[in-house]
Every structure is written in C-alpha cells, then in structure tokens.
Scaffold this active site. Structure first.
Site, PDB file in Angstrom:
ATOM      1  N   LYS A  76     121.849 106.642  61.118  1.00 28.11           N
ATOM      2  CA  LYS A  76     120.920 105.781  60.378  1.00 28.11           C
ATOM      3  C   LYS A  76     120.725 104.466  61.124  1.00 28.11           C
ATOM      4  O   LYS A  76     121.682 103.940  61.725  1.00 28.11           O
ATOM      5  CB  LYS A  76     121.504 105.534  58.983  1.00 28.11           C
ATOM      6  N   SER A 151     118.145 105.317  50.542  1.00 26.11           N
ATOM      7  CA  SER A 151     117.518 104.845  51.746  1.00 26.11           C
ATOM      8  C   SER A 151     117.823 105.679  52.996  1.00 26.11           C
ATOM      9  O   SER A 151     117.107 105.565  53.988  1.00 26.11           O
ATOM     10  CB  SER A 151     117.956 103.400  51.984  1.00 26.11           C
ATOM     11  N   SER A 175     122.365 105.809  48.267  1.00 29.29           N
ATOM     12  CA  SER A 175     121.534 106.097  49.444  1.00 29.29           C
ATOM     13  C   SER A 175     121.977 107.260  50.313  1.00 29.29           C
ATOM     14  O   SER A 175     121.231 107.691  51.187  1.00 29.29           O
ATOM     15  CB  SER A 175     121.433 104.860  50.330  1.00 29.29           C
TER      16      SER A 175
HETATM   17  N1  GLN Z   1     118.118 103.023  45.786  1.00 29.58           N
HETATM   18  C1  GLN Z   1     119.141 102.046  45.764  1.00 29.58           C
HETATM   19  C2  GLN Z   1     118.564 100.693  46.088  1.00 29.58           C
HETATM   20  O1  GLN Z   1     117.440 100.629  46.350  1.00 29.58           O
HETATM   21  C3  GLN Z   1     120.263 102.426  46.678  1.00 29.58           C
HETATM   22  C4  GLN Z   1     120.218 101.833  48.014  1.00 29.58           C
HETATM   23  C5  GLN Z   1     121.412 102.133  48.859  1.00 29.58           C
HETATM   24  O2  GLN Z   1     122.339 102.832  48.423  1.00 29.58           O
HETATM   25  N2  GLN Z   1     121.430 101.584  50.056  1.00 29.58           N
HETATM   26  O3  GLN Z   1     119.243  99.713  46.095  1.00 29.58           O
END
Ligand code: GLN
Length: 482
Positions: A76, A151, A175
């Site tokens: 990532k 993400s 994420s």
């Molecule tokens: N969807 C969640 C957010 O937008 C999770 C993001 C994450 O785990 N990095 O914060």
C-alpha cells in the site's frame, strides 16, 4: 499458469521444479498489464522484481532462501520502502521517496518476499471506497464499476485479481477488512501493538495497524508471524512473544462464539447479509462450536466516537505536511504563512481537508469536552464492554460490512453514508483487538463476495487464526464435495 492461492502451493512447485520464480513473476506482470483499467498499481517494479526473482531462485537452489521465498506481494502507498516513491495517494507527497523501510516490510523482505509494486489507496488512508485517491479510483476485479472498498482498495484488488499472492495494507477503522470483504479475500487487522507502525504514514496513531491481505488464512498467519513482534522504533509495539501462528493447531478447538445481535438486527444491513450470517451460525454449531447471542447496545455510538477521535489524531499527524518538509509546495507560495496555507490547500484532497477541519474543531477549546473527551469516554466504555463480552466468549462474530461492494460514486456526495459503512469494523480498532474478515459468501443478487468478521481478545491472534483456518478448510471441503 495456475492461480496460486497460498505460498505452500508455490513452494511445492518450486521444489519439484515445475515452477521457476521468474516465470511466476512474468505471469503476475502480465496480469497487472491485463487489469490496467482497474487502476490498482501506482508503480510496478518490473526490473527490480525480476532481478530479485532470479536471485531468490538461486538462493532456493542452494537451500539458503528465506521462509517467504516464492511470495510476491504488493504494498500500500502508505508503507515506507527505502529508495522507492511513497505518496499516500496524495498530491501532498508528490515526488517524495522513502529514506528507510517500514519494520513490518523489512522483516518480510528479509525472508525473501518480492515486492512487485506499490498500490493505490484512499488519500492518507481516509476512506472506504478508494475513490479519494489523487490518482483516481480503483475498480473492483469482481465488477469494475463497483468500488473495491478502502482504504486498502488497491491491496485487496491486487490479490483478488491475481496480480500477486498477498499485500500489505493498513487498518485504522476497517481499511484491511472492508476491502477484503468487497474483493473476496482474507483481511487481518492485528491487535494494536502487535505489528510495528514504524514506517507507516500516520493517520490516527492510537488506531493504525499494518496487516496482511491474502487468499488464505495460512498465508495471513505466516505473514503476521514474520512481521509482528517488538520493535525498538515503535514504543507502542508490544513485547509479548509472538505465537507460532503458522503452526497448525492440533485438533480443532470447540469455541464459544458470541454473535452481536445488534449487528444482525440493524436496518441498514442488507437482508442477504443477515440471512447468510444466520446460516453461518448454524454451520458453526454443526462444527461443534457453541454460538450464543450477545448484545452491544453501544453500537450506534461507535462510528461517531471513531470519527471524533481519528480526525483529532489526524489533524495533529497531518500538521507536518507544511509545504516545507515533504513533497508538494505551492508555486504561488511566498513567505511562511502563504507557503503553509497555499501548499496545504492545493496539496490535500477534499476528504483529508474535511477530516483536518473536523479534528481541529473537536480539539478546540470550548468543544474539547463536548466532543474529544466524550469520544474517549465512549472508547473506554466500549473497551470495558468488549473485555466483558470476551471473558464470556472466545470470539465475537459480526458481518464485516453491511452489504457487498457498492457502485462507484454512490456514496461520494454523502460522507455520513460513507462513514456508516464502517459500523462493524471500527469496534476492533477502538478496542485494540484483532479481527479478521473471511471471504465466506457470494451475494445471490449481484454475484459479489462479502465477508464475515471474527474478533478475539487482544493478542489472541493464535486462537483467532486457528479457528479461521479450520472454518475455511471445512468450507472448502464442503465446496469440493458439492
Ligand atoms: N473507512 C474508514 C475511514 O475512512 C477506515 C479507514 C482506515 O481504516 N484507514 O476512516
């Protein structure tokens, strides 16, 4: 070439000579080329990966190769890899190159894994659909106009599209697990402190964890075993010994699994998701586990608490991007203040700006007690409640996501709808416990995969992974029989 789903298959073929590592690399490179339109990879390290494949093949022949020889991974775009670009999918880090490698990635490289490329994600890991990237959205391999989740959308899509065997993602509020659910792969968020955060671009430091996205629980266990453990570079990494997660447990243990009733009675959850989880409960009972109903009345407070606390932490963590130290600087900047404001206004995307503003607001004097302090209280209450539940049960079960992958653009105009996607995943981050999403279901209406989530007490990854492994094996046995 066969579609490998676990390292042990790759290693078996390397051993009997039916596979050469370089050919496997070429196969993945070809797949990456074929699914270019999904916008998964930000950079492919073609030459470097091929060179490394040859080098590791030699080591393999001499019997000196590491435990991950044969594993090809993607990383990532928020995990440092020395000498490689790193951007958190943001214009803000344009042109930035890592000066060192994240501990988790270094440990994997030391065992001879090969990094094939850097993958797309939501900007600074903020999002649940991979639509907040400065490089454009990622498509879901199961349906290109559907989101892959976020993400770590590029990570999950790269594994699902057979562009690599595994990927490293990060999970602050889901994420790793939510994209794993949407793409039909395994996603593991370790306990807070299990894996070093050194070299992970910080979003919300008391929530963030690096973890694996794989096809199999076997590979998730192996990767965690190798990347986890204490790191002097991260004071929050635990000194607790790493269990041998990858060693097969003896006879499968019969566990007590608590399913969270509020997650299945929630109106926002797709009825098929509910039905399939009810079916899963019966399946677990048939396997000899005891399944009990448990309650989490606090469920509705979790998303608000998560967004108060993580935006507060993000507003502080992202203060370092000032147009001076890293990456992007506005062309129109003149003087200190205009360098800050212009660079930040032009460099950050809309979602990141929204979170910085929200975070600054909840920390500001006059609002701190009403929001930030209250968010911390909710976190504390949830932690105590979770500890109590996990003293009665070995594991907790909920869906990973309220539905399967949604259409691109569907939730972009309504941040609240997007945030509500995280309703079942933020629990584990708020409580600091490990959680895994297993690709158990395919939606009968749209043919898309979706996952079930299991959570365990902090640092009980061994129990979680052994259980997950047995469940996946029982499942594949059933499919083979059918
Ligand atoms: N969807 C969640 C957010 O937008 C999770 C993001 C994450 O785990 N990095 O914060």
């Amino acid at each position: 070439m066969k579609a490998y789903t676990r390292l042990s298959e790759v290693r078996a073929d390397l051993k009997d000579g039916s596979l050469v590592l370089e050919d496997l690399l070429k196969h993945y490179l070809q797949n990456i080329q074929q699914c270019k339109d999904l916008n998964i990879f930000l950079e492919v390290y073609e030459q470097e990966a091929l060179d490394r494949a040859r080098e590791i093949q030699d080591k393999y022949a001499q019997g000196t190769a590491g435990r991950l020889a044969g594993m090809v991974i993607s990383v990532k775009d928020n995990i440092c890899h020395a000498g490689h670009k790193l951007g958190a999918a943001s214009k803000m880090l344009e042109g930035f190159e890592s000066l060192y490698t994240a501990t988790a990635l270094q440990r994997i490289l030391d065992e001879d894994a090969i990094v094939i490329g850097r993958v797309n994600c939501d900007e600074f890991a903020m999002g649940g659909s991979n639509e907040n990237s400065a490089h454009g959205p990622v498509g879901n391999p199961h349906g290109p106009m559907r989101v892959p989740g976020g993400s770590s959308g590029g990570s999950a899509a790269s594994v699902a599209a057979q562009c690599c065997l595994a990927s490293l993602g990060s999970d602050t509020g889901g994420s790793i697990r939510q994209p794993a659910s949407f793409c039909g792969v395994v996603g593991l968020k370790p306990s807070y402190g299990r894996v070093s955060r050194h070299g992970l671009i910080a979003f919300a430091s008391s929530f963030d964890q690096i973890g694996p996205i794989t096809h199999s629980t076997e590979d998730a266990s192996l990767l965690l075993e190798i990347m986890g453990g204490h790191d002097p570079m991260d004071a929050t990494s635990s000194r607790k010994a790493i269990d041998s997660y990858s060693a097969k447990g003896e006879t499968p243990k019969k566990l007590r699994v608590g399913y969270i009733a509020e997650c299945l009675s929630n109106k926002a959850v797709d009825s098929e998701v509910v039905d399939r989880h009810r079916g899963l409960i019966e399946e677990l009972e048939a396997m000899g586990h005891e399944v009990v109903e448990v309650h989490l009345e606090e469920l509705k407070y979790l998303v608000p608490a998560y967004y108060v606390l993580t935006t507060a932490e993000a507003s502080s963590n992202l203060a370092r991007y000032d147009g001076i130290h890293y990456g992007y600087r506005s062309k129109d900047a003149s003087g200190v203040e205009s360098t800050y404001t212009k660079s930040r206004s032009e460099g950050f995307g809309p979602e990141v700006k929204r979170r910085i503003m929200l975070g600054t607001f909840v920390l500001s004097s006059g609002y701190y007690d009403a929001y930030y302090a209250k968010g911390q209280k909710v976190r504390r209450i949830l932690k105590e409640k979770t500890d109590a539940l996990l003293s009665q049960c070995d594991l907790l079960l909920s869906p990973t996501t309220p539905g399967s992958a949604f259409e691109r653009g569907k939730k972009m105009d309504d941040p609240i709808q997007m945030y509500l996607e995280d309703i079942f995943t933020v629990h584990a981050n708020l409580a600091g416990i490990p959680a895994i999403s297993l690709p158990l279901f395919v939606h009968s209406q749209n043919g898309l995969p979706f996952g079930a989530q299991f959570m365990a007490p902090a640092f009980a990854e061994k129990q979680l992974l052994d259980f997950a492994h047995n469940l996946m094996e029982a499942r594949s046995f059933k499919t083979k029989e059918a």
